[in-house]
Design a protein around this motif. Structure first.
Motif, PDB file in Angstrom:
ATOM      1  N   UNK A 103      63.637  75.894   3.721  1.00  0.00           N
ATOM      2  CA  UNK A 103      63.023  74.821   4.165  1.00  0.00           C
ATOM      3  C   UNK A 103      61.398  75.478   4.759  1.00  0.00           C
ATOM      4  N   UNK A 104      61.182  76.331   4.316  1.00  0.00           N
ATOM      5  CA  UNK A 104      59.824  77.246   4.674  1.00  0.00           C
ATOM      6  C   UNK A 104      58.736  76.433   3.964  1.00  0.00           C
ATOM      7  N   UNK A 105      57.713  76.197   4.398  1.00  0.00           N
ATOM      8  CA  UNK A 105      56.550  75.349   3.746  1.00  0.00           C
ATOM      9  C   UNK A 105      55.890  76.331   2.857  1.00  0.00           C
ATOM     10  N   UNK A 106      55.451  76.160   1.515  1.00  0.00           N
ATOM     11  CA  UNK A 106      54.744  76.980   0.753  1.00  0.00           C
ATOM     12  C   UNK A 106      52.977  76.683   0.821  1.00  0.00           C
ATOM     13  N   UNK A 107      52.544  77.800   1.409  1.00  0.00           N
ATOM     14  CA  UNK A 107      50.936  77.448   1.857  1.00  0.00           C
ATOM     15  C   UNK A 107      50.201  77.013   0.717  1.00  0.00           C
ATOM     16  N   UNK A 108      50.487  77.596  -0.394  1.00  0.00           N
ATOM     17  CA  UNK A 108      49.409  77.265  -1.395  1.00  0.00           C
ATOM     18  C   UNK A 108      49.998  75.951  -2.184  1.00  0.00           C
ATOM     19  N   UNK A 109      51.009  75.510  -1.745  1.00  0.00           N
ATOM     20  CA  UNK A 109      51.478  73.900  -2.229  1.00  0.00           C
ATOM     21  C   UNK A 109      52.097  73.110  -0.914  1.00  0.00           C
ATOM     22  N   UNK A 110      50.895  72.948   0.001  1.00  0.00           N
ATOM     23  CA  UNK A 110      51.361  72.710   1.363  1.00  0.00           C
ATOM     24  C   UNK A 110      52.130  71.454   1.489  1.00  0.00           C
ATOM     25  N   UNK A 111      52.353  70.548   0.352  1.00  0.00           N
ATOM     26  CA  UNK A 111      53.341  69.396   0.689  1.00  0.00           C
ATOM     27  C   UNK A 111      54.654  69.616   0.315  1.00  0.00           C
ATOM     28  N   UNK A 112      54.746  71.001  -0.378  1.00  0.00           N
ATOM     29  CA  UNK A 112      56.306  71.486  -0.610  1.00  0.00           C
ATOM     30  C   UNK A 112      56.723  72.410   0.378  1.00  0.00           C
ATOM     31  N   UNK A 113      58.363  72.327   0.481  1.00  0.00           N
ATOM     32  CA  UNK A 113      58.985  73.494   1.008  1.00  0.00           C
ATOM     33  C   UNK A 113      59.308  74.250  -0.400  1.00  0.00           C
TER      34      UNK A 113
END
Length: 260
Positions: free
Chosen positions: A30-40
Motif C-alpha cells: 500500500x506504500x505510495x510510489x514517489x515517482x508515480x504518485x497516483x499509484x501504490x
C-alpha cells in the motif's frame, strides 16, 4: 534501431519481472510510489501485469486490444490484497508474454498502434526496467541494470519522446518551449565515444538526438543506471554521483517537457 535481439527482450520481460518481484517481496504494497504518485506499489504491479497480458492477448489472438478490461481475461489481477496471489499473477503474465511473443516472432503486427511484436517486446522489457526503478525508489532498494539493456532503454526513451509519444500536453505544449541548446548525456562507467553517450539537440518544441561525444550547452554525467533514471525522471539530477555541468536551465527545461 534497437541494439539487442528480439529474443533477448522476450527473455528480459521474465528476468525484469522477477527482479521487480524481488524488490517488493515482503514489503507493504500500500506504500505510495514517489515517482508515480497516483499509484501504490500494488497498483504499479497491476499496471505492469495488465500491460503484459494485454500485449500477449493481442499477439495470440491477432486482435487489437482497445478495451483491455473487457477483452483481456484477468487483466486487473486477483481480487483483494493478498501479496502472494498478486505475485503469482504477475509471474504468470511475464511467462505467458515471453512464450507467446517468442513463438510468434518479431514481425507480427498487432494493436491499435501498428507496431510489430519486436517493438512491443522491447517496450515491455524497457518499461519493466523503469518501473523496477520506481519500486526500488519506493522501498529504498538498490538498483542495477545490465549496461546494454540500460543503454537501449535510453535509446528507446529518446526515440519515443523525440517522436512526440508522451510529450507534454496542455497549455505548456503550445507555449514557450524553453531555452534551446544541446544536452550531452555521458555514462561515466562506459567507454567514451561509444553507445553510452548521447547528444540531444533541442528544437521548438521537440528535439533530435544521436550518439556522440561533443561539446554541448550542458553535460550530464552519471553511471549508466543512474543516467537512465535521471532521463526518465526517476532520479533527481542533484543526486549523489550525478554531475550537471554547464547551463542547468537548459537541462531542467528539457526534463520538464518530457513525459512518458
Amino acid at each position: 534501431m534497437t541494439r539487442l535481439p528480439y529474443n533477448r527482450f522476450c527473455d528480459e520481460v521474465v528476468v525484469q519481472t522477477g527482479l521487480l518481484r524481488e524488490v517488493v517481496a515482503g514489503v507493504d504494497l500500500s506504500v505510495t510510489v514517489p515517482t508515480t504518485p497516483d499509484w501504490t506499489l500494488a497498483q504499479l504491479l497491476r499496471h505492469v501485469g495488465g500491460n503484459l497480458r494485454s500485449v500477449e492477448t493481442a499477439v495470440r489472438t491477432g486482435t487489437a486490444v482497445t478495451e483491455p478490461e473487457r477483452q483481456v481475461p484477468d487483466h486487473g489481477g486477483p481480487p483483494g490484497d493478498d501479496p502472494a496471489a498478486l505475485d503469482a499473477w504477475l509471474a504468470e503474465a511475464a511467462a505467458r508474454f515471453a512464450e507467446t511473443l517468442g513463438g510468434a516472432g518479431p514481425d507480427v503486427q498487432v494493436w491499435q498502434v501498428r507496431w510489430p511484436a519486436a517493438a512491443w517486446a522491447r517496450r515491455a522489457a524497457n518499461d519493466l526496467v523503469v518501473h523496477r526503478a520506481d519500486a526500488a525508489g519506493a522501498v529504498g532498494a538498490g538498483y542495477r541494470v545490465a549496461p546494454d539493456l540500460a543503454a537501449d532503454a535510453v535509446d528507446e526513451f529518446l526515440d519515443l519522446l523525440a517522436g512526440g509519444f508522451g510529450a507534454a500536453e496542455g497549455p505548456e505544449a503550445g507555449g514557450d518551449p524553453g531555452p534551446g541548446g544541446t544536452v550531452h548525456l555521458h555514462a561515466t562507467d562506459a567507454a567514451p565515444g561509444g553507445a553510452a553517450e548521447w547528444l540531444v539537440e533541442l528544437g521548438s518544441p521537440g528535439f533530435t538526438w544521436r550518439h556522440g561525444h561533443e561539446q554541448a550547452t550542458v553535460a550530464v554525467r552519471a553511471p549508466l543506471a543512474d543516467l537512465l533514471r535521471v532521463v526518465t525522471r526517476r532520479l533527481p539530477p542533484d543526486s549523489e554521483g550525478v554531475e550537471v555541468l554547464g547551463d542547468r536551465e537548459v537541462f531542467d527545461a528539457w526534463l520538464e517537457r518530457l513525459r512518458l
